[in-house]
Scaffold this motif. Structure first.
Motif, mmCIF file in Angstrom:
data_model
loop_
_atom_site.group_PDB
_atom_site.id
_atom_site.type_symbol
_atom_site.label_atom_id
_atom_site.label_comp_id
_atom_site.label_asym_id
_atom_site.label_seq_id
_atom_site.Cartn_x
_atom_site.Cartn_y
_atom_site.Cartn_z
ATOM 1 N N GLN A 88 0.824 -1.205 0.000
ATOM 2 C CA GLN A 88 0.000 0.000 0.000
ATOM 3 C C GLN A 88 0.861 1.258 0.000
ATOM 4 O O GLN A 88 0.545 2.237 -0.689
ATOM 5 N N ASN A 102 -9.392 7.726 -0.290
ATOM 6 C CA ASN A 102 -8.721 6.560 -0.852
ATOM 7 C C ASN A 102 -9.646 5.347 -0.771
ATOM 8 O O ASN A 102 -10.568 5.294 0.052
ATOM 9 N N ALA A 103 -9.392 4.366 -1.606
ATOM 10 C CA ALA A 103 -10.263 3.197 -1.710
ATOM 11 C C ALA A 103 -10.235 2.296 -0.468
ATOM 12 O O ALA A 103 -11.287 1.801 -0.045
ATOM 13 N N ALA A 106 -12.724 3.403 2.233
ATOM 14 C CA ALA A 106 -14.127 3.194 1.889
ATOM 15 C C ALA A 106 -14.511 1.725 2.041
ATOM 16 O O ALA A 106 -15.567 1.388 2.601
ATOM 17 N N GLU A 107 -13.665 0.826 1.543
ATOM 18 C CA GLU A 107 -13.961 -0.598 1.639
ATOM 19 C C GLU A 107 -13.968 -1.068 3.099
ATOM 20 O O GLU A 107 -14.829 -1.862 3.504
ATOM 21 N N PRO A 340 -4.420 5.554 4.281
ATOM 22 C CA PRO A 340 -4.541 4.414 3.362
ATOM 23 C C PRO A 340 -3.764 3.187 3.810
ATOM 24 O O PRO A 340 -4.235 2.055 3.629
#
Length: 472
Positions: A88, A102-103, A106-107, A340
């Motif tokens: 990451q 950042n993704a 959210a996940e 992140p």
């Protein structure tokens, strides 16, 4: 690894360890220091970790009894967690949460919401437990301001509680000595009795004790006025207060009173979440409650990266969205909110918990509790209590009075010192020893842990008798 350490220090492991100790004495301020030694002390040096074990600066291998600080849930040296940190960081090491996202964050929020009870559906990330509790309290203040209730800000907390070290969170703390020399927002906090059945009034059964606690809760609300009380904050199990388990049904009754009086129920699961009691969240699965907010940290990354957060009820967010103040700003955030790398680590950690660790923790917990309970055979031990993979061995001068030993602070430290020699790290809390090992611990390792703790307590009893400090 040893070669790297030698290159950095100009010597071998032993020399590197001694260098670290001396450097700490000259430059490092430790947490929770005493004024007489602040900035001039060095604590036990830990060099390595592997599974449920750590190795100290002298090369001695120890069972990590506290799992770091309640947090190394999947164990030390998990290569997959180290790898996801690297991957990451090489993809995206940081982004500002003020105007980008950042993704992984959210996940992770989606997966946390899937495990949360009731309508808790949204996550605000912090850097740890203290900032998570602080965030929940600031959100409560914002929520009531937006709803036109600026007077509804008082916070109900309890004796024995520990909620953090930031200013407002620390103001809730109810452990002995936490506030002796520290300031706090005392005008905002209302303290209630500790829900500790072991120290209930003499002659009172546990059911009557629960009734007493609930009556006290109702009486304080009636005395103060529900219109002035914004939140109740409680740990499902008071962790650093000595692993205090409330009476059966107590939390459900408190939750119902909060709902009836429009008081937000904030469940502080910084310790109990992410597997310590066998589930991602204990509030719903273990205690049958659906809080308005849950705070978490520690086990969310198994201590591999600093991360915490608050899970918030959809109802609260919807009420804000429907308010007459659409431009009101929740002016709260942290530079490392939604980090992140931390969120990526938490996602992989959650994979490990779901795939292998939660089921194991639930299976081994009864054995862990039963083996520790045998320590009540020792006359120095007043009670062994716990739930899941967290427990406390409380030492008392005598079982009739339940008074802590006059040695007070030194008793737990003495036991820890003996256990360290024998191969176990203990977390001493005044007259108590807290055990919360990595959730991957096996039955055989539990046997080893309990045997060492038994011997450490026995040696402490011998010391106290020899010094004339205890006659038990």
């Amino acid at each position: 690894m040893a070669a790297v350490r030698q290159a950095r220090t100009g010597g071998g492991d032993a020399e590197a360890g001694q260098d670290a100790v001396e450097t700490a004495r000259r430059h490092l301020v430790q947490p929770w220091p005493m004024a007489g030694s602040v900035g001039a002390e060095a604590r036990a040096l830990i060099g390595e970790g592997d599974g449920i074990y750590i190795t100290d600066g002298n090369g001695k291998r120890l069972i990590d009894g506290p799992a770091g600080m309640w947090c190394i849930n999947v164990g030390h040296r998990r290569e997959e967690l180290a790898k996801v940190m690297y991957d990451q960081a090489m993809q995206l090491s940081y982004n500002t949460p003020w105007y980008t996202m950042n993704a992984p964050s959210a996940e992770l929020a989606r997966r946390i919401a899937d495990h949360a009870p009731g309508d808790l559906s949204h996550v605000f990330y912090t850097t740890g437990g203290s900032s998570a509790v602080e965030t929940a309290l600031r959100f409560m203040q914002f929520y009531n301001n937006v709803r036109g209730r600026p007077e509804k800000k008082l916070i109900l907390s309890r004796g024995g509680a520990y909620h953090g070290s930031t200013y407002l969170a620390a103001s809730l703390n109810g452990r002995p000595r936490d506030r002796d020399w520290m300031d706090g927002a005392d005008d905002l906090v209302v303290k209630l009795s500790s829900p500790d059945p072991f120290r209930r009034p003499k002659g009172m059964d546990v059911a009557a004790f629960a009734d007493m606690l609930v009556a006290e809760f109702r009486d304080r609300i009636a005395e103060i006025g529900a219109e002035r009380i914004g939140a109740f904050v409680g740990e499902p199990v008071q962790a650093s207060g000595g692993v205090i388990l409330p009476p059966d049904g107590y939390l459900k009754r408190i939750r119902a009173i909060c709902r009836d009086n429009d008081i937000l129920f904030i469940s502080d699961e910084v310790v109990t979440a992410f597997g310590r009691l066998g589930h991602v969240f204990a509030s719903g699965e273990v205690f049958g409650i659906d809080p308005d907010m849950i705070t978490f940290a520690k086990g969310v990354t198994s201590g591999y990266f600093p991360l915490g957060g608050v899970v918030i009820s959809e109802r609260l967010l919807e009420e804000l969205r429907r308010s007459n103040h659409p431009d009101a700003m929740f002016a709260h955030g942290l530079t490392y909110t939604s980090h992140p790398v931390g969120c990526a680590v938490a996602l992989k950690n959650l994979d490990i918990l779901e795939d292998e660790v939660l089921a194991h923790a639930r299976a081994v917990a009864p054995y862990f509790q039963a083996r520790l309970k045998t320590l009540e055979e020792l006359p120095l031990v007043g009670e062994v209590r716990g739930l899941g993979l967290m427990a406390c061995v409380e030492c008392v001068a005598d079982r009739e009075s339940k008074n802590p030993l006059q040695l007070d602070r030194a008793v737990g430290v003495r036991i820890d010192a003996h256990c360290h020699e024998l191969g176990l790290l203990v977390r001493p809390l005044i007259n108590m020893c807290v055990m919360s090992p990595p959730l991957t611990i096996s039955r055989e390792q539990i046997d080893d842990m309990v045997a060492i703790l038994r011997e450490g307590i026995s040696r402490t009893m011998e010391d106290l008798r020899r010094e004339g400090l205890w006659q038990g």
